[in-house]
Scaffold this motif. Structure first.
Motif, mmCIF file in Angstrom:
data_model
loop_
_atom_site.group_PDB
_atom_site.id
_atom_site.type_symbol
_atom_site.label_atom_id
_atom_site.label_comp_id
_atom_site.label_asym_id
_atom_site.label_seq_id
_atom_site.Cartn_x
_atom_site.Cartn_y
_atom_site.Cartn_z
ATOM 1 N N ASP A 45 56.608 36.247 33.634
ATOM 2 C CA ASP A 45 55.303 36.805 33.699
ATOM 3 C C ASP A 45 55.544 38.034 34.889
ATOM 4 N N ASP A 46 55.062 39.201 34.642
ATOM 5 C CA ASP A 46 55.228 40.177 35.337
ATOM 6 C C ASP A 46 53.859 40.492 35.966
ATOM 7 N N TYR A 47 53.455 40.426 37.355
ATOM 8 C CA TYR A 47 52.076 40.504 37.920
ATOM 9 C C TYR A 47 51.953 41.756 38.544
ATOM 10 N N ARG A 48 52.726 42.688 38.369
ATOM 11 C CA ARG A 48 52.752 43.997 39.256
ATOM 12 C C ARG A 48 51.664 44.852 38.532
ATOM 13 N N GLY A 49 50.808 45.301 39.416
ATOM 14 C CA GLY A 49 49.956 45.937 38.739
ATOM 15 C C GLY A 49 48.644 45.151 38.330
ATOM 16 N N LYS A 50 48.739 43.950 38.140
ATOM 17 C CA LYS A 50 47.963 42.769 37.444
ATOM 18 C C LYS A 50 47.360 41.965 38.569
ATOM 19 N N GLY A 51 47.943 41.742 39.268
ATOM 20 C CA GLY A 51 47.559 40.504 40.528
ATOM 21 C C GLY A 51 48.308 40.368 41.598
ATOM 22 N N CYS A 52 48.239 39.298 42.460
ATOM 23 C CA CYS A 52 49.083 39.143 43.576
ATOM 24 C C CYS A 52 49.290 37.765 43.705
ATOM 25 N N VAL A 53 50.602 37.450 44.489
ATOM 26 C CA VAL A 53 50.934 36.029 44.348
ATOM 27 C C VAL A 53 50.910 35.548 45.979
ATOM 28 N N TYR A 60 46.313 35.798 42.436
ATOM 29 C CA TYR A 60 44.915 36.361 42.589
ATOM 30 C C TYR A 60 44.907 37.701 41.987
ATOM 31 N N ARG A 61 43.557 37.783 41.343
ATOM 32 C CA ARG A 61 43.291 38.778 40.500
ATOM 33 C C ARG A 61 43.210 40.148 41.593
ATOM 34 N N LEU A 62 43.140 41.458 40.893
ATOM 35 C CA LEU A 62 42.984 42.832 41.547
ATOM 36 C C LEU A 62 41.622 42.525 42.364
ATOM 37 N N GLY A 63 41.497 42.965 43.555
ATOM 38 C CA GLY A 63 40.450 43.120 44.300
ATOM 39 C C GLY A 63 39.819 41.721 44.768
ATOM 40 N N GLU A 64 40.583 40.802 44.723
ATOM 41 C CA GLU A 64 40.221 39.383 45.153
ATOM 42 C C GLU A 64 40.860 39.225 46.539
ATOM 43 N N ARG A 65 40.300 38.666 47.443
ATOM 44 C CA ARG A 65 40.680 38.547 48.893
ATOM 45 C C ARG A 65 41.199 37.127 49.162
ATOM 46 N N PHE A 66 42.458 37.001 49.969
ATOM 47 C CA PHE A 66 43.173 35.846 49.995
ATOM 48 C C PHE A 66 43.821 35.814 51.100
ATOM 49 N N TYR A 67 44.465 34.800 51.394
ATOM 50 C CA TYR A 67 45.436 34.417 52.657
ATOM 51 C C TYR A 67 46.793 34.278 52.077
ATOM 52 N N PRO A 68 47.957 35.267 52.131
ATOM 53 C CA PRO A 68 49.080 34.599 51.625
ATOM 54 C C PRO A 68 49.845 33.566 52.183
ATOM 55 N N GLY A 69 49.608 33.396 53.373
ATOM 56 C CA GLY A 69 50.219 32.175 54.096
ATOM 57 C C GLY A 69 49.332 31.418 55.008
ATOM 58 N N HIS A 70 49.898 30.400 55.389
ATOM 59 C CA HIS A 70 48.733 29.585 56.312
ATOM 60 C C HIS A 70 48.586 30.085 57.520
ATOM 61 N N SER A 71 49.183 31.070 58.253
ATOM 62 C CA SER A 71 48.870 31.589 59.319
ATOM 63 C C SER A 71 48.886 33.248 59.410
ATOM 64 N N ASN A 72 48.709 33.813 58.346
ATOM 65 C CA ASN A 72 48.585 35.182 57.925
ATOM 66 C C ASN A 72 47.220 35.736 58.179
ATOM 67 N N CYS A 73 47.105 36.833 58.127
ATOM 68 C CA CYS A 73 45.672 37.607 58.221
ATOM 69 C C CYS A 73 45.147 37.786 56.588
ATOM 70 N N PRO A 74 43.969 37.800 56.424
ATOM 71 C CA PRO A 74 43.212 37.789 55.074
ATOM 72 C C PRO A 74 43.997 39.279 54.482
ATOM 73 N N CYS A 75 44.179 39.122 53.071
ATOM 74 C CA CYS A 75 44.645 40.395 52.359
ATOM 75 C C CYS A 75 43.523 40.500 51.157
ATOM 76 N N ASP A 80 48.877 48.103 44.047
ATOM 77 C CA ASP A 80 49.834 48.468 44.826
ATOM 78 C C ASP A 80 50.375 47.071 45.591
ATOM 79 N N GLY A 81 49.872 45.886 45.585
ATOM 80 C CA GLY A 81 50.352 44.789 46.138
ATOM 81 C C GLY A 81 49.073 44.405 47.119
ATOM 82 N N PRO A 82 49.368 43.220 47.695
ATOM 83 C CA PRO A 82 48.543 43.015 49.026
ATOM 84 C C PRO A 82 48.374 44.003 50.167
ATOM 85 N N VAL A 83 47.254 44.199 50.397
ATOM 86 C CA VAL A 83 46.750 44.934 51.767
ATOM 87 C C VAL A 83 45.984 44.190 52.523
ATOM 88 N N CYS A 84 46.782 43.793 53.765
ATOM 89 C CA CYS A 84 46.172 42.719 54.883
ATOM 90 C C CYS A 84 45.770 43.426 55.875
#
Length: 222
Positions: A45-53, A60-75, A80-84
């Motif tokens: 699977d290649d999620y480039r341009g389709k989602g974020c991991v 996660y889908r494009l436009g979806e807000r999420f936390y990439p890690g336990h102590s990270n800021c929301p993205c 183009d990838g996660p914008v945090c």
């Protein structure tokens, strides 16, 4: 036998030396070919341009807000990838003794309101004496400030240290040495039949001033 026939004979012997066992098994080639074909059919699977991991592999889908890690800021997931978020975190309290990193910014969970000195704890502004010669106080900045007593020179040659007292004391008052004899200060002392001694005023560590007269049979001659 001519040269042409000799060469043909040598070639025939070489071909006859190759045994059937040295020729590869056709079944082996079939297996290798099947394995290669199966590996080529695997699609990653290649999620480039389709989602974020995120760190755990969740997509996660494009436009979806999420936390990439336990102590990270929301993205936000973008093509183009996660914008945090990069917030300006508040400064921690200078007396913070316990910090937790469970979110985007570190949080202070406990503020130090005591002092530590020689393995013991003291409250803010608490005064204490760790030794007979020390006076200390726990300052508001959580530091201990101490003053050490400066003892005056004792006015005797035989001072003693009492329990729980910092400076030595002269239990019998000021005195000095007249030879090997200790005499009290402030008076003239007859140390023998012919010698009179007196301590120096204020200089108790100096030997006494002595006046010796000529004697005859223990009688002073005038």
């Amino acid at each position: 036998m001519g040269p042409l026939l000799s060469s043909a004979f040598v070639l025939l012997l070489a071909l006859s030396a190759v045994s059937p066992a040295s020729v590869g098994n056709p079944e082996d080639y079939t297996a290798d070919e099947a394995e290669r074909t199966a590996s080529e059919n695997i699609v990653f699977d290649d999620y480039r341009g389709k989602g974020c991991v995120d760190d755990s592999g969740f997509v996660y889908r494009l436009g979806e807000r999420f936390y990439p890690g336990h102590s990270n800021c929301p993205c936000v997931c973008t093509e183009d990838g996660p914008v945090c978020d990069q917030p300006e975190c508040p400064k921690l309290h200078p007396k913070c003794s316990k910090v937790e990193h469970n979110g985007c910014c570190p949080e202070c969970k406990e503020v130090k309101n005591f002092c530590e000195y020689r393995g013991k704890t003291y409250k803010i502004l608490e005064e204490f004496k760790p030794s007979p010669c020390e006076w200390c106080r726990c300052e508001p900045n959580n530091e201990v400030h101490c003053v050490v007593s400066d003892c005056a020179v004792p006015e005797c040659v035989n001072p003693v240290y009492e329990p729980e007292q910092c400076c030595p004391i002269c239990k019998n008052g000021p005195n000095c040495f007249a030879g090997t004899t200790i005499i009290p200060a402030g008076i003239e002392v007859k140390v023998d039949d012919c010698t009179i001694c007196r301590c120096h005023n204020g200089d108790w560590w100096k030997p006494a001033q002595c006046l010796r007269r000529e004697c005859l049979n223990g009688q002073t001659l005038s």
